[in-house]
Design a protein around this motif. Sequence first.
Motif, short mmCIF file in Angstrom:
data_model
loop_
_atom_site.label_atom_id
_atom_site.label_comp_id
_atom_site.label_asym_id
_atom_site.label_seq_id
_atom_site.Cartn_x
_atom_site.Cartn_y
_atom_site.Cartn_z
N VAL A 107 20.65 67.59 36.34
CA VAL A 107 21.65 67.63 35.52
C VAL A 107 21.71 66.24 34.75
CG1 VAL A 107 24.16 67.79 34.99
CG2 VAL A 107 23.06 69.29 36.73
N GLY A 108 20.89 65.87 33.68
CA GLY A 108 20.58 64.73 33.12
C GLY A 108 20.17 63.74 34.19
N THR A 109 20.92 62.43 34.26
CA THR A 109 20.75 61.58 35.15
C THR A 109 21.71 61.43 36.31
OG1 THR A 109 21.74 59.87 33.95
CG2 THR A 109 19.40 60.11 33.53
N LEU A 110 22.85 62.34 36.44
CA LEU A 110 23.87 62.63 37.04
C LEU A 110 23.77 62.92 38.52
CD1 LEU A 110 26.64 63.53 34.27
CD2 LEU A 110 26.37 61.43 35.33
N GLY A 111 23.02 63.95 38.70
CA GLY A 111 22.73 64.61 39.83
C GLY A 111 21.99 65.89 39.81
N TRP A 112 22.00 66.76 40.56
CA TRP A 112 21.17 67.98 40.92
C TRP A 112 22.17 69.25 40.97
CZ3 TRP A 112 21.26 64.05 44.37
CH2 TRP A 112 20.11 62.96 44.40
N LEU A 113 21.47 70.28 40.58
CA LEU A 113 22.21 71.64 40.71
C LEU A 113 21.25 72.41 41.59
CD1 LEU A 113 24.76 73.61 39.85
CD2 LEU A 113 23.05 74.07 37.78
N LEU A 114 21.80 73.04 42.80
CA LEU A 114 20.99 73.98 43.52
C LEU A 114 21.48 75.46 43.32
CD1 LEU A 114 21.73 71.91 46.84
CD2 LEU A 114 20.18 71.47 45.02
N VAL A 115 20.46 76.39 43.09
CA VAL A 115 20.69 77.52 42.63
C VAL A 115 20.31 78.28 43.67
CG1 VAL A 115 20.74 79.60 41.33
CG2 VAL A 115 20.72 77.53 40.21
N LEU A 116 21.10 78.80 44.98
CA LEU A 116 20.51 79.46 46.06
C LEU A 116 20.16 80.94 45.63
CD1 LEU A 116 22.16 77.11 47.28
CD2 LEU A 116 22.79 78.53 49.03
N SER A 117 20.46 81.60 44.57
CA SER A 117 19.99 83.00 44.55
C SER A 117 20.50 83.29 43.00
CB SER A 117 20.74 83.89 45.21
OG SER A 117 20.58 85.39 45.19
N PRO A 118 19.32 84.13 42.48
CA PRO A 118 19.62 84.53 41.14
C PRO A 118 20.89 85.54 40.90
CG PRO A 118 17.82 85.64 42.01
CD PRO A 118 17.98 84.63 42.91
N GLU A 119 21.05 86.06 42.28
CA GLU A 119 22.31 87.23 42.25
C GLU A 119 23.38 86.71 42.84
OE1 GLU A 119 19.72 89.53 40.16
OE2 GLU A 119 22.05 89.87 40.55
N PRO A 120 24.60 87.17 42.69
CA PRO A 120 25.74 86.53 43.41
C PRO A 120 25.67 86.75 44.82
CG PRO A 120 26.44 88.17 41.56
CD PRO A 120 24.95 88.34 41.77
N MET A 121 26.21 85.60 45.47
CA MET A 121 25.81 85.80 47.03
C MET A 121 27.31 86.08 47.59
SD MET A 121 23.56 82.39 47.53
CE MET A 121 23.10 83.01 49.23
N THR A 122 27.34 87.20 48.36
CA THR A 122 28.61 87.66 49.27
C THR A 122 28.61 87.10 50.47
OG1 THR A 122 27.67 89.62 49.65
CG2 THR A 122 28.49 89.35 47.59
N ALA A 123 30.03 86.96 50.91
CA ALA A 123 30.22 86.53 52.40
C ALA A 123 29.98 87.77 53.33
CB ALA A 123 31.53 86.35 52.78
#
Length: 247
Positions: A199-215
């Motif tokens: 995310v620019g020079t601010l940080g990182w975005l982690l995407v664990l799954s392309p689909e909604p993750m449920t408990a």
Amino acid sequence: MQDKYYAGAYWGPRQETALECARRAELFFHMLARCDPTFTQWYGAGRGFPRELPGWPVCPEMKELETLFLKGRNRTDVGREVIEDLGFRQFVWNSKKEATKLHLSCGKYSPCGGPNLCLLYPPKQGAVRERLLRAPVLTEVLTCMATAWDPDFAMASSSEMVDLMEEGEFEVRVGWLTYLSRRLGTLPPLPAPVRIEPVGTLGWLLVLSPEPMTAGNPEHVALTARVRELLDRAGLIERPQPEPASE
């Protein structure tokens, strides 16, 4: 029963004026409007607004937002005196039915009373909810939050997953999508299928799954727990507890 999703950005004590918060909010609202058509107009509370509207229209321009934040100053119960170190807070929404709601709390520099935050709650049901609960849209939403508010971390997840993962009050929350500021430390290698986006020079975005993750999905729970464990080993989860105010 379906999971209750939300997106939230959190940061520690940061003394900012109502104008400084309004400058950040202006950027946030203008960026957010590009994420979904329903994000172009927001409404707030107040007496006498037209009955056909959900509330008083919020103008996302800096001076108007400064006035809005000044109306949302925290005050004492007795005497209604302004509590300067608790900053400003506001709640806005975008429709009468199936509304997305926003909670903003900023300019707080007290070690007590919780963090500064920006929370977005999608509708509980309906087509808009289904459209918002997609990884590309939430990636844009978290990018807006990170860019405008410069939080320590942000995440999009279900409340149920947060309840499963969270071990303490003062820690970074790991969710379906998680943003981490570079201030927190160095990101460790993470397992597939986790996708890492800067995310620019601010940080990182982690995407664990392309689909909604449920408990309720054991594989989703196991992956989230594994990512949290690796981040914890790298020193990115634990946050310092606020220091008590000196007398």
